[in-house]
Write an enzyme that holds these catalytic residues in place. Sequence first.
Site, PDB file in Angstrom:
ATOM      1  N   LEU A  46     -23.326 -11.727  36.144  1.00 63.79           N
ATOM      2  CA  LEU A  46     -24.143 -12.149  35.004  1.00 63.79           C
ATOM      3  C   LEU A  46     -23.233 -12.676  33.901  1.00 63.79           C
ATOM      4  CD1 LEU A  46     -26.705  -9.204  34.815  1.00 63.79           C
ATOM      5  CD2 LEU A  46     -27.121 -11.494  35.675  1.00 63.79           C
ATOM      6  N   GLY A  47     -22.461 -13.739  34.185  1.00 67.77           N
ATOM      7  CA  GLY A  47     -21.654 -14.358  33.145  1.00 67.77           C
ATOM      8  C   GLY A  47     -22.563 -14.715  31.997  1.00 67.77           C
ATOM      9  N   THR A  48     -22.426 -14.051  30.871  1.00 64.92           N
ATOM     10  CA  THR A  48     -23.589 -13.747  30.049  1.00 64.92           C
ATOM     11  C   THR A  48     -23.337 -13.844  28.565  1.00 64.92           C
ATOM     12  OG1 THR A  48     -24.481 -12.239  31.697  1.00 64.92           O
ATOM     13  CG2 THR A  48     -25.068 -11.761  29.477  1.00 64.92           C
ATOM     14  N   SER A  49     -24.431 -14.021  27.818  1.00 67.33           N
ATOM     15  CA  SER A  49     -24.466 -13.751  26.380  1.00 67.33           C
ATOM     16  C   SER A  49     -25.670 -12.856  26.124  1.00 67.33           C
ATOM     17  CB  SER A  49     -24.596 -15.051  25.579  1.00 67.33           C
ATOM     18  OG  SER A  49     -23.494 -15.897  25.788  1.00 67.33           O
TER      19      SER A  49
END
Length: 238
Positions: A16-19
């Site tokens: 979940l490469g995420t913000s």
Amino acid sequence: MDRIDINRLKSGEVNLGTSIMAVQFDKGVVIGADSRTTTGSYIANRVTDKLTHVHDRIYCCRSGSAADTQAVADIVHYYLQLYTQMHGTAPPVSSAAAIFQKICYENKDALSAGIIVAGWDKEMGPSVYNIPLGGGLFRQPWAIGGSGSTYVYGYCDATYQEGWGKDEAVNFVKNTLSLAMARDGSSGGVIRMCIITEEGVERLFIPGDKLPKFWEGREVLSVPVSKDATVPVPMAVE
């Protein structure tokens, strides 16, 4: 039985490469996240829901390994249902955060999980807890996480103000996530938000073509040079 090589099993995992983000306001909390899930540089899902329900007025935002965070959230959801049956009342947000923290800390060498827990309860009212990689536990008025968070810490520090109402908190989350998604290649898609108050939970959705672009300045590279512009004169050399 041979020892399992975790590093081998996790190569190319869904991430979940995420913000992700949560903000506390006077009567509740606003949580939000982008929707991009990656497998290496490949976007596996562009409309992921990273806001996970763990109890009626308690949600978590997930970053890290999709499998790890889903499993942890399912375990916490089970324990909170058990708490409700045993005590006859809804669990406080601090209890949910403590269970998340215990699982993440005791399995910190095997998990890739950065989690924000937020919600409302009758004892504390609105509250936000940040559980970064490694299993720490920190209560904060606002929290950000994921790969995109590194781009927006300065914006959050300069913008956040105590005493905000719902509308200010929603705009803060929307603007912050839009900025992180614009800078971070592992974040993108749409913005999903939840507003959690004593009255209940309200979901908000912002499609990718409606995201704020308040930070974009005037385009200068494509602007033609005016005809009356002064032509530079070479300096005389003696």
